[in-house]
Design a protein around this motif. Sequence first.
Motif, mmCIF file in Angstrom:
data_model
loop_
_atom_site.group_PDB
_atom_site.id
_atom_site.type_symbol
_atom_site.label_atom_id
_atom_site.label_comp_id
_atom_site.label_asym_id
_atom_site.label_seq_id
_atom_site.Cartn_x
_atom_site.Cartn_y
_atom_site.Cartn_z
ATOM 1 N N PHE A 46 0.816 -1.216 0.000
ATOM 2 C CA PHE A 46 0.000 0.000 0.000
ATOM 3 C C PHE A 46 0.848 1.263 0.000
ATOM 4 N N VAL A 47 1.979 1.254 0.685
ATOM 5 C CA VAL A 47 2.874 2.413 0.645
ATOM 6 C C VAL A 47 3.422 2.582 -0.774
ATOM 7 N N GLY A 51 3.020 5.767 -3.096
ATOM 8 C CA GLY A 51 4.330 6.393 -2.993
ATOM 9 C C GLY A 51 5.048 6.507 -4.320
ATOM 10 N N ILE A 52 4.966 5.472 -5.143
ATOM 11 C CA ILE A 52 5.618 5.521 -6.461
ATOM 12 C C ILE A 52 4.966 6.596 -7.325
ATOM 13 N N ILE A 53 3.660 6.687 -7.274
ATOM 14 C CA ILE A 53 2.953 7.714 -8.061
ATOM 15 C C ILE A 53 3.372 9.108 -7.607
ATOM 16 N N TRP A 61 6.891 16.356 -0.892
ATOM 17 C CA TRP A 61 7.221 15.324 0.085
ATOM 18 C C TRP A 61 6.158 15.247 1.180
ATOM 19 N N ARG A 62 5.598 16.381 1.546
ATOM 20 C CA ARG A 62 4.566 16.400 2.599
ATOM 21 C C ARG A 62 3.341 15.574 2.198
ATOM 22 N N LEU A 63 3.069 15.512 0.912
ATOM 23 C CA LEU A 63 1.973 14.676 0.430
ATOM 24 C C LEU A 63 2.291 13.206 0.673
ATOM 25 N N PHE A 64 3.555 12.812 0.455
ATOM 26 C CA PHE A 64 3.953 11.442 0.746
ATOM 27 C C PHE A 64 3.816 11.165 2.241
ATOM 28 N N ILE A 168 13.663 5.964 -8.265
ATOM 29 C CA ILE A 168 12.383 6.659 -8.196
ATOM 30 C C ILE A 168 11.238 5.687 -7.917
ATOM 31 N N PHE A 169 11.457 4.388 -8.156
ATOM 32 C CA PHE A 169 10.432 3.385 -7.894
ATOM 33 C C PHE A 169 10.610 2.706 -6.541
ATOM 34 N N ASN A 170 11.511 3.199 -5.738
ATOM 35 C CA ASN A 170 11.779 2.647 -4.413
ATOM 36 C C ASN A 170 11.247 3.616 -3.369
ATOM 37 N N THR A 171 10.270 3.194 -2.598
ATOM 38 C CA THR A 171 9.674 4.102 -1.616
ATOM 39 C C THR A 171 10.217 3.903 -0.205
#
Length: 198
Positions: A46-47, A51-53, A61-64, A168-171
């Motif tokens: 789920f993260v 997170g990738i999007i 970053w605050r949105l993440f 960029i695909f690693n959260t």
Amino acid sequence: MSNYLIGILFTAFYIAYMYFLGGAVVKQDRSYSYQFLIGYMVFSFFVGIGGIIIQVMNLPWRLFAAYLAIVYLGLAIFALTTYIRRHNTGYVRSDRHPFRSQWFIGFTALALTLVMLTTITYLWQNNSLDDGYYLSWVSSVPYNSETGFFTNPSTGFQMTLQGMGAYIFNTIYTEYSVYVYLLHIKTTVFCRFFMSFF
């Protein structure tokens, strides 16, 4: 010393949360390690979805951080309602003492941790390649307001999506940045000591 105390408390919470979530997802009476791993995989799934999007679209970053909080809260509500529903239907785990049957795993983990501590000087001397990249990412991504997730943490300059590669695909590193930011803990202590367990 406060960094270590905060890290111990967070690690205990993290383990308990993943186990609690895994116990809610698994419908059968399974081992504790199995439930922990299932909880970790569900949480990471789920993260990763949101997170990738967020990272690819280079949103703030605050949105993440807000998305991570929603994932924590949403999965906790799911797990809690699942446990309440099972309790009302009479489902109770048969094993009341989980650590009596898992003593060897705990002993092995403690022994390996002690062995790791014997090489502590090498652990803190830093590796200037990949370790420097992710430690810089965890430390700097909350403060990169202009270039966001497309910032090269080694130089601080903006990169293109192609230049980011697979990072960029690693959260996980962005997730760690939220914990470091909120807990006010040193990045090296958090990543190298506490999160090295995972």
